[in-house]
Design an enzyme around this catalytic site. Structure first.
Site, PDB file in Angstrom:
ATOM      1  N   ASP B  51       0.821  -1.215   0.000  1.00 50.62           N
ATOM      2  CA  ASP B  51       0.000   0.000   0.000  1.00 50.62           C
ATOM      3  C   ASP B  51       0.852   1.262   0.000  1.00 50.62           C
ATOM      4  O   ASP B  51       2.052   1.218   0.248  1.00 50.62           O
ATOM      5  CB  ASP B  51      -0.868   0.035   1.269  1.00 50.62           C
ATOM      6  CG  ASP B  51      -1.916  -1.050   1.251  1.00 50.62           C
ATOM      7  OD1 ASP B  51      -2.381  -1.408   0.160  1.00 50.62           O
ATOM      8  OD2 ASP B  51      -2.265  -1.536   2.343  1.00 50.62           O
ATOM      9  N   TYR B 111       7.369  -9.914   6.420  1.00 54.10           N
ATOM     10  CA  TYR B 111       7.138  -8.493   6.645  1.00 54.10           C
ATOM     11  C   TYR B 111       7.694  -8.103   8.007  1.00 54.10           C
ATOM     12  O   TYR B 111       7.648  -8.901   8.946  1.00 54.10           O
ATOM     13  CB  TYR B 111       5.633  -8.179   6.648  1.00 54.10           C
ATOM     14  CG  TYR B 111       5.005  -8.076   5.277  1.00 54.10           C
ATOM     15  CD1 TYR B 111       4.982  -6.865   4.592  1.00 54.10           C
ATOM     16  CD2 TYR B 111       4.404  -9.175   4.677  1.00 54.10           C
ATOM     17  CE1 TYR B 111       4.383  -6.754   3.342  1.00 54.10           C
ATOM     18  CE2 TYR B 111       3.813  -9.078   3.419  1.00 54.10           C
ATOM     19  CZ  TYR B 111       3.806  -7.859   2.759  1.00 54.10           C
ATOM     20  OH  TYR B 111       3.212  -7.757   1.520  1.00 54.10           O
TER      21      TYR B 111
END
Lengths: 250, 250
Positions: B51, B111
């Protein structure tokens, strides 16, 4: 009441520290935030003017709070930080003596310059280091940096602002000029009683050129204390990217 | 010839990874650079869509070099980096199998999420960490993160893109969900076979809320595997700032 602020900033988004007509400078943002907090215009005085793209972890500024203000010094820090962009932060705020001056009271300033020899400069380091495409000789780098130590006339290792006169004093005393090795390159440290315009970048540029065999050590040495600089080619000015004003000592 | 690129980017200047009409995305910049290098439009396929504001150190993409091109894979790296902004870098380029797919061949993704508890967030960390104004309990943080381990239905810990159907599979397997302590806070690490839209940020948001006493551990637990999510309040989504796609494993 005179207040002393320690401020840090990311130099990338700004057109330098000192106020400019277009307004996109650290000083403009700081004075705008301060005016919002104290409800009147306030002039802020800084320790060291930093160029566009140069960063600071310990820039020092002072200002006089309005006599009508009853604001506690402790409250300036959160108040200013809530008005400033996140790339400028007030790290500390304290009351200081009425005769304290951010620039004239400063005894020493510490600058650091970061060199990266990473094969590809990581995106998060873009604008934070001088990316050198080829290796340098650390022994020569050390020798070149050591030449700067002591008191010298640095007129050949600075840029001119255009307001120089015959009386302009180019003498400065450097008490530390060395480097440490980092995972991706070198971190140079300069401590001195003052630095001329673009001087740290030219000290860095010349030492790097020597360490890459592009300049002999005696050529670096010749730049110092030569008051007859007519026709001399200016030395390499390292990019603003790697430079940080680390600390100002009083 | 199919090529696999490992790319890194600073998420701050971009409107996310995946192409958008306004063009200011990592994919748009990458495809524009590639088109300049190979002189024809090329579609690039990515491992994980990130994003706006999310960073990457090890995003993986693949593309097929034009059959007419005789360019050596080794030369794509400097050619692309010379066309890309310094906030996007190709870190590695190699030839891969013709059936390799950056997304469908991926086995696991890693992540990291950075939490800063610094009293004042330093300007160079702006946009690179979630700045938390108050302490959290690391024991509860560890317990909350451990709840996510294994295979679960994560429909209550993701955002909807609007294209979900009754057959949408919300099951993912998390093989690592923990943290290490850093000088200014905590660095969370998540490894899994896949992550839903905004899932890492919601896993982080819920664990942080638990560690601050704003959510009980059994309430975090209740979010998992509950396929009847009607009327459920969505959990806190941590800001994009602290999130980095670290690695994709094949």
């Amino acid at each position: 009441m005179r207040l002393k602020l320690t401020i840090a900033y990311d130099g990338r988004p700004f057109a330098g520290y000192a106020t400019q007509p277009n307004g996109n400078t650290v000083q403009d943002r700081l004075e705008a935030a301060l005016a919002e907090v104290v409800k009147e215009p306030i002039r802020v005085h800084h320790a060291g003017r930093t160029d566009a793209g140069v960063h600071a972890l310990g820039q020092v500024v002072h200002f006089d709070a309005p006599e009508t203000s009853s604001m506690n010094p402790f409250n300036y820090l959160p108040a200013l930080n809530s008005k400033l962009p996140s790339t400028i932060r007030v790290m500390d705020c304290e009351e200081t003596a009425p005769d304290f001056h951010a620039r004239f009271s400063a005894k020493e300033k510490t600058y650091q310059y970061r060199l990266s020899l990473a094969p590809v400069l990581p995106p998060l380091d873009a604008g934070l280091a001088w990316h050198l495409p080829r290796q340098l000789d650390p022994v020569t780098l050390e020798e070149a940096l050591a030449l700067y130590l002591g008191e010298h006339d640095f007129r050949n290792l600075c840029a001119k602002r255009g307001n120089e006169t015959a009386d302009t004093d180019y003498c400065r005393t450097i008490s530390r000029s060395d480097f440490e090795t980092t995972p991706d390159g070198y971190l140079l440290t300069f401590v001195g009683n003052g630095f001329l315009y673009k001087m740290v970048r030219m000290l860095t540029g010349s030492a790097v050129q020597a360490s890459q065999g592009r300049l002999r050590l005696d050529e670096v040495s010749d730049l110092l204390d030569d008051t007859n600089s007519e026709g001399r080619k200016p030395p390499l000015c390292a990019p603003a990217d790697g430079l940080t004003l680390l600390q100002v000592s009083y």
